[in-house]
Motif scaffolding. Structure first.
Motif, PDB file in Angstrom:
ATOM      1  N   ILE A   1    -153.470 -75.681 -14.545  1.00  0.00           N
ATOM      2  CA  ILE A   1    -153.561 -74.734 -15.655  1.00  0.00           C
ATOM      3  C   ILE A   1    -152.566 -75.111 -16.749  1.00  0.00           C
ATOM      4  N   ILE A   2    -151.353 -75.486 -16.370  1.00  0.00           N
ATOM      5  CA  ILE A   2    -150.359 -75.927 -17.358  1.00  0.00           C
ATOM      6  C   ILE A   2    -150.887 -77.138 -18.117  1.00  0.00           C
ATOM      7  N   LYS A   3    -151.474 -78.069 -17.393  1.00  0.00           N
ATOM      8  CA  LYS A   3    -151.980 -79.286 -18.029  1.00  0.00           C
ATOM      9  C   LYS A   3    -153.084 -78.979 -19.045  1.00  0.00           C
ATOM     10  N   GLU A   4    -153.968 -78.048 -18.687  1.00  0.00           N
ATOM     11  CA  GLU A   4    -155.110 -77.721 -19.556  1.00  0.00           C
ATOM     12  C   GLU A   4    -154.697 -76.844 -20.736  1.00  0.00           C
ATOM     13  N   LYS A   5    -153.872 -75.820 -20.515  1.00  0.00           N
ATOM     14  CA  LYS A   5    -153.590 -74.806 -21.543  1.00  0.00           C
ATOM     15  C   LYS A   5    -152.317 -75.088 -22.333  1.00  0.00           C
ATOM     16  N   ARG A   6    -151.432 -75.931 -21.830  1.00  0.00           N
ATOM     17  CA  ARG A   6    -150.199 -76.310 -22.526  1.00  0.00           C
ATOM     18  C   ARG A   6    -149.434 -75.089 -23.067  1.00  0.00           C
ATOM     19  N   PRO A   7    -149.021 -74.162 -22.195  1.00  0.00           N
ATOM     20  CA  PRO A   7    -148.204 -73.044 -22.686  1.00  0.00           C
ATOM     21  C   PRO A   7    -146.886 -73.561 -23.256  1.00  0.00           C
ATOM     22  N   LYS A   8    -146.316 -72.810 -24.185  1.00  0.00           N
ATOM     23  CA  LYS A   8    -145.028 -73.206 -24.758  1.00  0.00           C
ATOM     24  C   LYS A   8    -143.947 -73.236 -23.687  1.00  0.00           C
ATOM     25  N   ALA A   9    -144.050 -72.313 -22.737  1.00  0.00           N
ATOM     26  CA  ALA A   9    -143.039 -72.223 -21.693  1.00  0.00           C
ATOM     27  C   ALA A   9    -143.658 -71.628 -20.431  1.00  0.00           C
ATOM     28  N   PHE A  10    -142.952 -71.745 -19.314  1.00  0.00           N
ATOM     29  CA  PHE A  10    -143.404 -71.109 -18.081  1.00  0.00           C
ATOM     30  C   PHE A  10    -142.197 -70.633 -17.279  1.00  0.00           C
ATOM     31  N   LEU A  11    -142.465 -69.690 -16.388  1.00  0.00           N
ATOM     32  CA  LEU A  11    -141.471 -69.237 -15.415  1.00  0.00           C
ATOM     33  C   LEU A  11    -142.132 -69.243 -14.044  1.00  0.00           C
ATOM     34  N   LEU A  12    -141.555 -70.009 -13.119  1.00  0.00           N
ATOM     35  CA  LEU A  12    -142.024 -70.049 -11.744  1.00  0.00           C
ATOM     36  C   LEU A  12    -140.944 -69.461 -10.846  1.00  0.00           C
ATOM     37  N   GLU A  13    -141.354 -68.681  -9.857  1.00  0.00           N
ATOM     38  CA  GLU A  13    -140.407 -68.026  -8.951  1.00  0.00           C
ATOM     39  C   GLU A  13    -140.783 -68.311  -7.519  1.00  0.00           C
ATOM     40  N   ASN A  14    -139.770 -68.508  -6.669  1.00  0.00           N
ATOM     41  CA  ASN A  14    -140.038 -68.781  -5.267  1.00  0.00           C
ATOM     42  C   ASN A  14    -138.807 -68.446  -4.438  1.00  0.00           C
ATOM     43  N   VAL A  15    -138.934 -68.590  -3.125  1.00  0.00           N
ATOM     44  CA  VAL A  15    -137.808 -68.311  -2.241  1.00  0.00           C
ATOM     45  C   VAL A  15    -136.718 -69.359  -2.436  1.00  0.00           C
ATOM     46  N   LYS A  16    -135.489 -68.971  -2.117  1.00  0.00           N
ATOM     47  CA  LYS A  16    -134.334 -69.843  -2.337  1.00  0.00           C
ATOM     48  C   LYS A  16    -134.465 -71.174  -1.601  1.00  0.00           C
ATOM     49  N   ASN A  17    -135.017 -71.134  -0.377  1.00  0.00           N
ATOM     50  CA  ASN A  17    -135.067 -72.365   0.414  1.00  0.00           C
ATOM     51  C   ASN A  17    -136.182 -73.319   0.006  1.00  0.00           C
ATOM     52  N   LEU A  18    -136.839 -73.044  -1.124  1.00  0.00           N
ATOM     53  CA  LEU A  18    -137.810 -74.003  -1.648  1.00  0.00           C
ATOM     54  C   LEU A  18    -137.140 -75.362  -1.859  1.00  0.00           C
ATOM     55  N   LYS A  19    -135.863 -75.331  -2.252  1.00  0.00           N
ATOM     56  CA  LYS A  19    -135.139 -76.578  -2.506  1.00  0.00           C
ATOM     57  C   LYS A  19    -134.988 -77.424  -1.244  1.00  0.00           C
ATOM     58  N   SER A  20    -134.858 -76.755  -0.096  1.00  0.00           N
ATOM     59  CA  SER A  20    -134.627 -77.491   1.150  1.00  0.00           C
ATOM     60  C   SER A  20    -135.892 -77.676   1.976  1.00  0.00           C
ATOM     61  N   HIS A  21    -136.999 -77.083   1.541  1.00  0.00           N
ATOM     62  CA  HIS A  21    -138.250 -77.173   2.294  1.00  0.00           C
ATOM     63  C   HIS A  21    -138.670 -78.623   2.487  1.00  0.00           C
ATOM     64  N   ASP A  22    -139.029 -78.968   3.713  1.00  0.00           N
ATOM     65  CA  ASP A  22    -139.474 -80.326   4.043  1.00  0.00           C
ATOM     66  C   ASP A  22    -138.438 -81.366   3.602  1.00  0.00           C
ATOM     67  N   LYS A  23    -137.163 -81.045   3.907  1.00  0.00           N
ATOM     68  CA  LYS A  23    -136.036 -81.941   3.603  1.00  0.00           C
ATOM     69  C   LYS A  23    -135.937 -82.265   2.109  1.00  0.00           C
ATOM     70  N   GLY A  24    -136.322 -81.320   1.282  1.00  0.00           N
ATOM     71  CA  GLY A  24    -136.196 -81.493  -0.161  1.00  0.00           C
ATOM     72  C   GLY A  24    -137.389 -82.151  -0.828  1.00  0.00           C
ATOM     73  N   ARG A  25    -138.340 -82.596  -0.016  1.00  0.00           N
ATOM     74  CA  ARG A  25    -139.483 -83.323  -0.587  1.00  0.00           C
ATOM     75  C   ARG A  25    -140.350 -82.402  -1.443  1.00  0.00           C
ATOM     76  N   THR A  26    -140.571 -81.179  -0.966  1.00  0.00           N
ATOM     77  CA  THR A  26    -141.419 -80.237  -1.707  1.00  0.00           C
ATOM     78  C   THR A  26    -140.882 -79.994  -3.106  1.00  0.00           C
ATOM     79  N   PHE A  27    -139.588 -79.697  -3.195  1.00  0.00           N
ATOM     80  CA  PHE A  27    -138.991 -79.390  -4.497  1.00  0.00           C
ATOM     81  C   PHE A  27    -139.007 -80.619  -5.407  1.00  0.00           C
TER      82      PHE A  27
END
Length: 379
Positions: free
Chosen positions: A159-185
Motif C-alpha cells: 500500500i505504501i508503494k502504491e499510494k506514496r503517503p507523505k508519512a506513516f506510523l507503524l506500531e508493534n510490540v517492543k520485542n519486534l526488534k529482537s524477534h527471530d534474532k533481529g532478522r524480522t526488524f
C-alpha cells in the motif's frame, strides 16, 4: 420510538443487497441501516471538515480505533479503515459510524483512497523467505520486499508503494526488534528504506500518559521523494505521569468481577510454585497509588496480570471493561457494545490513545514545518 421506512426496490438491487448482507453476516435490515448511517455520516463529515482538517489518514489493522482517536484529535480525517474481526468492527462502527473494510490481504491497493499519512498497528508474524509467491505482489523479483510476502507487513508495504503517503506510523510490540534474532526488524527497516522512506524508530512507554506500563515500538517514516530526509521530526517529550491506578477505578463495581475462592487459590498456588523455582511468573496485585502491568488480550481469562486489592477479607477483583478503556486513555464517551470477554480482548489489543495523539501531533508539525520552510525558500 423506532420509526420505519417502507421502500420498493427492483429485483437486481434487492439481490445485490441480499448478497452483500450475507457476506457481512448481517440481516438485510441491519445492512440497509448500516448503509444509511454511513452515508449520512459521510455527508456530514465532508461538509463539516472541508478546509478544517490538517491531513487525511488511513487506519489499517484498526482494531477498535485507538490509533484513529489519536490522529483525529491531532486534526486528521480518516478516509479508509480496515479490520477483519467482526466484534472489533461492531465496536468501531458504534463509535465512529464507519464500518471497517474486512481482510486487508483481499483489498487491492489501487482501491484505497489517496491519503497523507498511513497508520497501522500491524501484527508481528514470522517472515517468510525470499521467493514465496503472493497475489498482488509488488512486482519485485528479489530483495527485502520479496522477503515480506506471506506476512501482514507485506500488505502495509504494497500500500505504501502504491499510494506514496507523505508519512506513516507503524506500531508493534517492543520485542519486534529482537524477534527471530533481529532478522524480522532488519527486514522491515530495509523494506521501508527500499521504498525510499526516511525512518525514525523509538520505544515509548504508555505509563507517561496513563497509569499502565506499556512499552511499544513506533516506526515513523517520511517520503524521501518529498522531504529528502530533512524533515523536522522528533518523538514527543514524555510528560511526567500524575495519574494513579485508583484514579481510573469505578466507584461501584459488580461483585461478578471479584475472583472466586477457587481461582484466587489457584493463582496464589501458581505464583508460589514458580517462586520456588526462581521464576517471576505470577499474578500482579497492583499498588493503587502506582501503575499497572501491561494490559493484554488474554486479560479475559483470569485477569491475573492486573488485580485490584479489596482489603484483607475480600478476594481481589479484575478491572471492569470501562476501567480497561480508561487504562488505555479512551474517553468516557467511548461506547462498549460487546461482551466483557470481547471488550477485554479489544482493549488489551489496542493502544494508549493519548500517546498516539502526541506522536500524531509531532508528525503533523513535521509536515507543516517542512511546508513553511519550502514556501520560504521558493519566495
Amino acid at each position: 420510538m423506532n420509526k420505519q421506512f417502507h421502500i420498493k426496490v427492483d429485483e437486481e438491487l434487492h439481490k445485490q443487497v441480499r448478497v452483500h448482507a450475507a457476506s457481512e453476516g448481517m440481516s438485510i435490515q441491519d445492512y440497509v441501516l448500516l448503509a444509511l448511517n454511513s452515508k449520512i455520516r459521510e455527508s456530514k463529515t465532508s461538509k463539516a471538515t472541508v478546509g478544517k482538517n490538517k491531513f487525511t489518514f488511513i487506519d489499517l489493522f484498526a482494531g477498535i480505533g485507538g490509533m484513529r482517536l489519536g490522529f483525529e484529535k491531532a486534526g486528521g480525517r480518516c478516509v479508509f479503515t480496515s479490520e477483519w474481526d467482526k466484534y472489533a468492527q461492531k465496536t468501531y462502527f458504534s463509535n465512529f459510524g464507519d464500518m471497517p473494510e474486512g481482510d486487508i490481504t483481499k483489498i487491492h491497493e489501487k482501491e484505497i483512497p489517496p491519503h497523507d499519512i498511513l497508520v497501522a498497528g500491524f501484527p508481528c508474524q514470522p517472515f517468510s523467505i525470499a521467493g514465496v509467491s503472493k497475489k498482488n505482489s509488488l512486482g519485485r523479483t528479489h530483495g527485502f520486499l520479496d522477503e515480506t510476502q506471506g506476512t501482514l507487513f507485506f500488505d502495509v508495504a504494497r500500500i505504501i508503494k502504491e499510494k506514496r503517503p507523505k508519512a506513516f506510523l507503524l506500531e508493534n510490540v517492543k520485542n519486534l526488534k529482537s524477534h527471530d534474532k533481529g532478522r524480522t526488524f532488519k527486514i522491515i527497516t530495509k523494506t521501508l528504506e527500499e521504498l525510499n522512506y526516511n525512518i525514525h524508530v523509538e520505544v515509548l512507554d504508555g505509563k507517561n500518559f496513563v497509569p499502565q506500563h506499556r512499552e511499544r515500538i513506533f516506526i515513523v517514516g517520511f517520503d524521501k521523494d518529498i522531504y529528502k530526509g530533512q524533515e523536522f521530526f522528533t518523538f514527543p517529550d514524555m510528560p511526567v505521569q500524575k495519574m494513579r491506578i485508583k484514579d481510573i477505578l469505578e466507584k461501584e463495581v459488580d461483585p461478578k468481577y471479584t475472583l472466586s475462592d477457587k481461582l484466587w487459590a489457584y493463582l496464589q498456588n501458581y505464583a508460589e510454585k514458580h517462586k520456588a523455582k526462581g521464576n517471576g511468573f505470577g499474578y500482579g496485585l497492583v499498588d493503587l497509588d502506582g501503575t499497572s502491568r501491561t494490559l493484554s488480550a488474554r486479560y479475559y481469562k483470569d485477569g491475573s496480570e492486573i488485580l485490584i486489592p479489596q482489603g484483607e477479607n475480600v478476594n481481589p477483583r479484575k478491572l471492569t471493561p470501562r476501567e480497561c478503556a480508561r487504562l488505555q486513555g479512551f474517553p468516557e464517551s467511548f461506547k462498549i457494545v460487546v461482551s466483557d470477554t470481547q471488550a477485554y480482548k479489544q482493549f488489551g489489543n489496542s493502544v494508549v490513545a493519548p500517546l498516539i495523539e502526541a506522536i500524531a501531533k509531532q508528525i503533523t508539525q513535521a509536515l507543516e514545518s517542512f511546508s513553511v520552510k519550502d514556501k520560504k525558500e521558493v519566495s
